[in-house]
Design a protein around this motif. Structure first.
Motif, mmCIF file in Angstrom:
data_model
loop_
_atom_site.group_PDB
_atom_site.id
_atom_site.type_symbol
_atom_site.label_atom_id
_atom_site.label_comp_id
_atom_site.label_asym_id
_atom_site.label_seq_id
_atom_site.Cartn_x
_atom_site.Cartn_y
_atom_site.Cartn_z
ATOM 1 N N PRO A 89 42.003 53.907 51.274
ATOM 2 C CA PRO A 89 43.263 53.967 50.525
ATOM 3 C C PRO A 89 43.768 52.566 50.183
ATOM 4 C CG PRO A 89 43.549 54.758 52.808
ATOM 5 C CD PRO A 89 42.098 54.509 52.613
ATOM 6 N N ARG A 90 44.414 52.443 49.047
ATOM 7 C CA ARG A 90 44.760 51.125 48.528
ATOM 8 C C ARG A 90 46.223 51.033 48.090
ATOM 9 N NH1 ARG A 90 40.621 53.330 46.579
ATOM 10 N NH2 ARG A 90 41.564 53.632 44.522
ATOM 11 N N LEU A 91 47.094 51.444 48.974
ATOM 12 C CA LEU A 91 48.527 51.322 48.695
ATOM 13 C C LEU A 91 48.881 49.857 48.474
ATOM 14 C CD1 LEU A 91 51.278 52.906 48.676
ATOM 15 C CD2 LEU A 91 51.536 52.182 51.059
ATOM 16 N N THR A 92 49.707 49.583 47.487
ATOM 17 C CA THR A 92 50.089 48.190 47.249
ATOM 18 C C THR A 92 50.735 47.606 48.507
ATOM 19 O OG1 THR A 92 50.331 48.592 44.888
ATOM 20 C CG2 THR A 92 51.438 46.652 45.767
ATOM 21 N N GLY A 93 50.238 46.461 48.909
ATOM 22 C CA GLY A 93 50.731 45.806 50.128
ATOM 23 C C GLY A 93 49.951 46.182 51.376
ATOM 24 N N SER A 94 48.985 47.080 51.245
ATOM 25 C CA SER A 94 48.218 47.517 52.427
ATOM 26 C C SER A 94 46.978 46.656 52.613
ATOM 27 C CB SER A 94 47.792 48.973 52.271
ATOM 28 O OG SER A 94 46.786 49.067 51.268
ATOM 29 N N GLU A 95 46.383 46.801 53.773
ATOM 30 C CA GLU A 95 45.125 46.100 54.048
ATOM 31 C C GLU A 95 44.005 46.600 53.135
ATOM 32 O OE1 GLU A 95 44.673 47.006 58.161
ATOM 33 O OE2 GLU A 95 46.030 45.406 58.816
ATOM 34 N N GLY A 96 44.049 47.888 52.825
ATOM 35 C CA GLY A 96 43.022 48.462 51.955
ATOM 36 C C GLY A 96 43.011 47.790 50.595
ATOM 37 N N LEU A 97 44.181 47.571 50.029
ATOM 38 C CA LEU A 97 44.219 46.950 48.707
ATOM 39 C C LEU A 97 43.734 45.499 48.784
ATOM 40 C CD1 LEU A 97 44.745 47.281 45.723
ATOM 41 C CD2 LEU A 97 47.116 46.608 46.096
ATOM 42 N N LYS A 98 44.056 44.824 49.867
ATOM 43 C CA LYS A 98 43.555 43.446 50.036
ATOM 44 C C LYS A 98 42.019 43.444 50.064
ATOM 45 C CE LYS A 98 47.410 40.889 52.000
ATOM 46 N NZ LYS A 98 48.533 41.836 52.166
ATOM 47 N N ARG A 99 41.457 44.426 50.793
ATOM 48 C CA ARG A 99 39.983 44.527 50.799
ATOM 49 C C ARG A 99 39.455 44.776 49.384
ATOM 50 N NH1 ARG A 99 40.927 47.615 55.537
ATOM 51 N NH2 ARG A 99 40.778 49.570 54.382
ATOM 52 N N ALA A 100 40.204 45.573 48.626
ATOM 53 C CA ALA A 100 39.773 45.891 47.261
ATOM 54 C C ALA A 100 39.858 44.673 46.350
ATOM 55 C CB ALA A 100 40.602 47.044 46.702
ATOM 56 N N TYR A 101 40.938 43.862 46.518
ATOM 57 C CA TYR A 101 41.021 42.607 45.746
ATOM 58 C C TYR A 101 39.757 41.778 45.994
ATOM 59 C CZ TYR A 101 46.272 43.068 45.637
ATOM 60 O OH TYR A 101 47.571 43.458 45.466
ATOM 61 N N ASP A 102 39.475 41.587 47.274
ATOM 62 C CA ASP A 102 38.373 40.688 47.651
ATOM 63 C C ASP A 102 37.031 41.225 47.166
ATOM 64 O OD1 ASP A 102 40.203 39.079 48.869
ATOM 65 O OD2 ASP A 102 39.843 39.852 50.898
ATOM 66 N N TRP A 103 36.818 42.519 47.366
ATOM 67 C CA TRP A 103 35.508 43.070 47.022
ATOM 68 C C TRP A 103 35.286 43.094 45.506
ATOM 69 C CZ3 TRP A 103 33.790 47.357 44.272
ATOM 70 C CH2 TRP A 103 32.389 47.557 44.317
ATOM 71 N N THR A 104 36.307 43.492 44.760
ATOM 72 C CA THR A 104 36.129 43.555 43.302
ATOM 73 C C THR A 104 35.913 42.155 42.724
ATOM 74 O OG1 THR A 104 38.548 43.597 43.011
ATOM 75 C CG2 THR A 104 37.411 45.726 42.953
ATOM 76 N N ALA A 105 36.673 41.185 43.239
ATOM 77 C CA ALA A 105 36.509 39.813 42.740
ATOM 78 C C ALA A 105 35.097 39.300 43.058
ATOM 79 C CB ALA A 105 37.568 38.896 43.361
ATOM 80 N N ALA A 106 34.668 39.537 44.291
ATOM 81 C CA ALA A 106 33.329 39.074 44.691
ATOM 82 C C ALA A 106 32.252 39.758 43.849
ATOM 83 C CB ALA A 106 33.099 39.373 46.177
ATOM 84 N N GLN A 107 32.431 41.041 43.630
ATOM 85 C CA GLN A 107 31.463 41.807 42.860
ATOM 86 C C GLN A 107 31.368 41.268 41.422
ATOM 87 O OE1 GLN A 107 29.534 44.772 44.139
ATOM 88 N NE2 GLN A 107 28.581 43.677 42.473
ATOM 89 N N MET A 108 32.527 41.000 40.852
ATOM 90 C CA MET A 108 32.509 40.538 39.455
ATOM 91 C C MET A 108 31.963 39.116 39.334
ATOM 92 S SD MET A 108 35.621 42.622 37.618
ATOM 93 C CE MET A 108 37.005 42.004 38.551
ATOM 94 N N LYS A 109 32.197 38.308 40.360
ATOM 95 C CA LYS A 109 31.548 36.977 40.395
ATOM 96 C C LYS A 109 30.029 37.141 40.443
ATOM 97 C CE LYS A 109 35.034 34.021 42.431
ATOM 98 N NZ LYS A 109 35.669 33.762 43.724
ATOM 99 N N GLU A 110 29.604 38.066 41.289
ATOM 100 C CA GLU A 110 28.172 38.312 41.450
ATOM 101 C C GLU A 110 27.527 38.743 40.135
ATOM 102 O OE1 GLU A 110 27.324 40.633 45.078
ATOM 103 O OE2 GLU A 110 25.558 41.376 43.984
ATOM 104 N N TRP A 111 28.287 39.451 39.321
ATOM 105 C CA TRP A 111 27.762 39.872 38.016
ATOM 106 C C TRP A 111 27.739 38.722 36.993
ATOM 107 C CZ3 TRP A 111 31.413 44.717 37.787
ATOM 108 C CH2 TRP A 111 30.892 45.733 38.630
#
Lengths: 515, 515
Positions: free
Chosen positions: A57-79
């Motif tokens: 779950p990725r509620l704004t301000g939650s740990e889940g959303l922070k993980r999503a920020y990091d993973w999506t950014a890393a993924q897009m860098k990788e691409w």
């Protein structure tokens, strides 16, 4: 007759061509590559799996959303995308996670209840066992009779929610007839009296709720239970969260059948007891909201400062994993830009993806972004001038069946022409209608072309939108693959048009109102 | 042509009349009273509410079922029924209740899971936190690789359950075409090879499960998780309970999406942790099973020793409140006998209701009852001779659409005629087919006429049968009202026939086999 027809077709074609043939022409070569990458080498379900099952779950301000920020950014860098940023849009002010969620009825018999703490409410801080009470009020005056009776109790209030048996399919697709209906301009027949009455009903209900809530706090209620909307059969819908300034009580949203059973028991005078053990954590560090941004720089020196955007909100509610709202949109947009990068199709203008946050609380990420990026002191800046169009996806997992023109007649010819190649994917409806409720409105609100797609509803309204059951299973893989191809194509076409996307006239006359 | 027709109709009618007109003639006066009481003064939903919301789950041997014995007996006494008894049918040998059911995934993020301990399994006896492990085996040989790796772990095994999106309605009613299809005799086209293969597949799967389970116990597994059948969207189906002689581990059945998410994570190498706190209680006093019996004595001195029965099983599974399985049937049968008593219609034979228990574990209540009541040393006794027919309801909440003749051709004319008055309630299908799986089979098995009705499926197969969501909301009030009227009428007609209900010939030739 025949000759006359040919003459008219020729006249039409020449006129059409003179006013922007280049804008409507499809780059078939690029389309082929996009379809090949998107249909035969799709990663959209893998992206969606990471966002849902793995990140959660990725509620704004939650740990889940922070993980999503990091993973999506890393993924897009990788691409190999450029200028990848996790960019703050401002103070969100809340940071909260559920650490434990246990609720059961213990009298008249034991049954565990399906539910979750309401967003930004505290937990019980340890196990509690308490009597349930039904506060059966229809006006503020009715509250008086409960004075002195609520201390330490678990409160339920009247609801009109019923978990009815469903004789219609949870999931549907638009029929051709329904799509045809959508192409008609919607002209309201209301004289305003009904909506005025509804507003006053809502206001009365809200006032009653507020007064009741204040009394619950004053009296020392142990917990408040709620149920919302339809759902049923184990699906429950969450509502908006608590407001922090209310200093809320422990509060849970639960399955309608479980809620209504307790109401029926209490109404008939049967004692009901609850046991609960919930724990939530309010974070204190870094309560900013962020958007994740990445680009493919434009290849044309004259056009590369012009921008085409695509995006979706990355944040979600938290009772499920926000699969259709909106891992579906985020994964599709990430896949679309991955396809564009990987297929190497020509992109004259710069293509930029934005994964927003705070959407569920009021389009905060996108609204703040467009103000910072495209406006100075309330007036459009140079980037506003250099902007072409924004494409958004936030209507669940369903296949794209067409697009809303958002009232912009000047684009009808362009989109109609572009969608012709997607007729065999079931997508060809172009409607003048507006659609709202999500991040394209942030662009539309400052006079920039912003679009959402017509998508098959599937089970968005019945099962997934803001529910505990918005989980990976609800994603339709074939639909998301097709959607990524369609969106990649739209973005590619927009990036390579002769002109920027036509805008609605005179929007700045109304800017302050529409923003 | 016309004359010829009339001649044939007359011939038919005379023949028909000669062979039992009295048996098929409807008592319209009694019918009127039954319909009036059953449709205008129905108590079926109140009875069903008491059995579900108020009394709760009614697993055989549980406290809930004991409450149900007591309440139904008291209620039927209050209605003025005679010979009300809570009658033991023998040792059931199990008594068990859930005292706490909490399960959550804590890694990779927190989400409470929808689930319940499997019947007759122990709890965790306090909170546990443990790593989940996917034991990915397709043969017993595969088990070896997990040796030494399972201690203290929570185990998941492969499943083919998918919680698919449902593009068809959960709840349906039979169409006229489907009802027509049901009237054809079913003749198997199978040559036996397929079913032999299935049996051997099942056996292999069962052997694997047993070997795995033994290993889990040997290795000291903390808990086993399962998911069963379809369901989804918050609905989960429970399976049969543990066998006590297995000395079972703590074991839970959970929502398929929640189960499959953990499997997907584990398969991709993502660690998953579980926290659980479950408590179950094994009762030690009085592990007998009981049936609740009540009567309206027959009014005809010559016929009052002959008996017509109606019944349904009172026991249920326990993840919900057994609303459609089978509070629906129990409430309808109680309502039917209440209607007969209250309306004061003539009843020449004795009418007896039985609310069975142990049905879910093997029709124990009814099978033991018919042996004790109608048999001596494996041969029919006098009461067997004096028995007319048994009517059962156990196909959920759906409207009665007709009846299964259970292969008894001699009854076709009678039921066809009786059902004519219910054609306007949608019930008129009489089929020669058998239906199984419930308590009428206990009667059929000893050569007594026992019947089940064709009922609309509603959401029995998709949402309610043995699920956590088999709750009061799933009951269809209008259907249950109609069903009680139809059954009361069938029972009244049977009680007043000239002869007892015709039986299938020669059943005792096969008695030992069919019992």
């Amino acid at each position: 007759m025949r000759t006359v027809k040919v003459f008219f077709v020729c006249l039409l074609l020449c006129t059409y061509s003179a006013f922007g043939f280049q804008n409507t022409q499809i780059d078939y070569n690029a389309l082929y590559k996009i379809k090949d990458e998107g249909l035969n080498n799709s990663q959209v379900m893998d992206i969606a799996w990471n966002l849902t099952d793995r990140i959660g779950p990725r509620l704004t301000g939650s740990e889940g959303l922070k993980r999503a920020y990091d993973w999506t950014a890393a993924q897009m860098k990788e691409w190999g995308l450029s200028n990848v940023k996790i960019e703050p849009w401002g103070e969100f002010g809340e940071g909260w996670d559920v650490r434990k969620s246990y609720l059961a009825m213990t009298v008249p018999y034991y049954q565990a209840l399906i539910g979750i703490p309401k967003a930004w409410t505290p937990g019980t801080n340890g196990p509690i066992s308490a009597e349930a009470i039904y506060v059966d009020v229809s006006s503020e005056a009715d509250l008086a009779q409960y004075k002195g009776k609520l201390k330490g109790k678990v409160v339920l209030m009247p609801t009109n929610i019923e978990a009815k048996t469903t004789f219609e399919a949870d999931a549907t697709r638009w029929t051709e007839e329904q799509l045809q209906d959508m192409t008609t301009e919607r002209v309201s027949n209301a004289d305003g009296s009904f909506s005025q009455r509804r507003i006053s009903d809502f206001r009365r209900a809200a006032n009653l709720r507020n007064a009741a809530y204040q009394m619950f706090k004053d009296e020392g209620v142990a917990m408040v239970l709620n149920t919302h909307r339809g759902g049923g059969q184990g699906t429950f819908f969450t509502s908006n969260g608590a407001r922090r300034e209310e200093n809320p009580l422990p509060e849970m949203e639960i399955a309608p059948e479980h809620y209504n059973r307790m109401v029926r028991l209490l109404v008939k005078g049967e004692p009901v007891r609850i046991e609960a053990d919930t724990k939530t954590e309010f974070h204190t560090k870094d309560l900013q909201g962020y958007n994740v941004i990445a680009e493919i720089p434009g290849s044309d020196p004259k056009l590369k400062d012009e921008v085409v955007m695509l995006g979706a909100h990355l944040d979600s509610w938290f009772a499920g994993t926000g699969a259709t709202d909106n891992a579906a949109g985020s994964a599709t947009m990430m896949e679309a830009i991955r396809i564009l990068k990987e297929s190497g199709v020509p992109l004259k203008r710069t293509v930029r993806i934005a994964l927003w946050s705070g959407e569920e609380q009021g389009l905060y990420g996108s609204r703040n972004y467009v103000q910072k990026e495209f406006m100075n002191n309330g007036m459009p800046n140079k980037k506003h001038e250099q902007f072409s169009a924004y494409y958004n996806m936030d209507n669940g997992t369903g296949a794209i069946r067409g697009i809303y023109l958002q009232g912009n007649e000047a684009i009808r010819t362009i989109f109609t022409e572009w969608f012709k190649v997607f007729e065999d994917m079931g997508a060809s409806t172009v409607t003048i209608r507006n659609t709202g409720g999500t991040d394209h409105q942030a662009f539309d609100g400052i006079g920039l072309p912003g679009f959402q797609f017509i998508q098959d509803p599937i089970d968005y309204g019945t099962r997934t939108h803001h529910t505990n059951m918005d989980l990976y299973e609800r994603l339709q893989a074939a639909d998301l693959r097709k959607n990524a191809v369609i969106i990649a194509t739209m973005v590619m076409q927009t990036a390579n048009m002769d002109q920027k996307m036509p805008r609605k006239p005179k929007v700045f006359d109304n800017l302050n109102r529409s923003r």
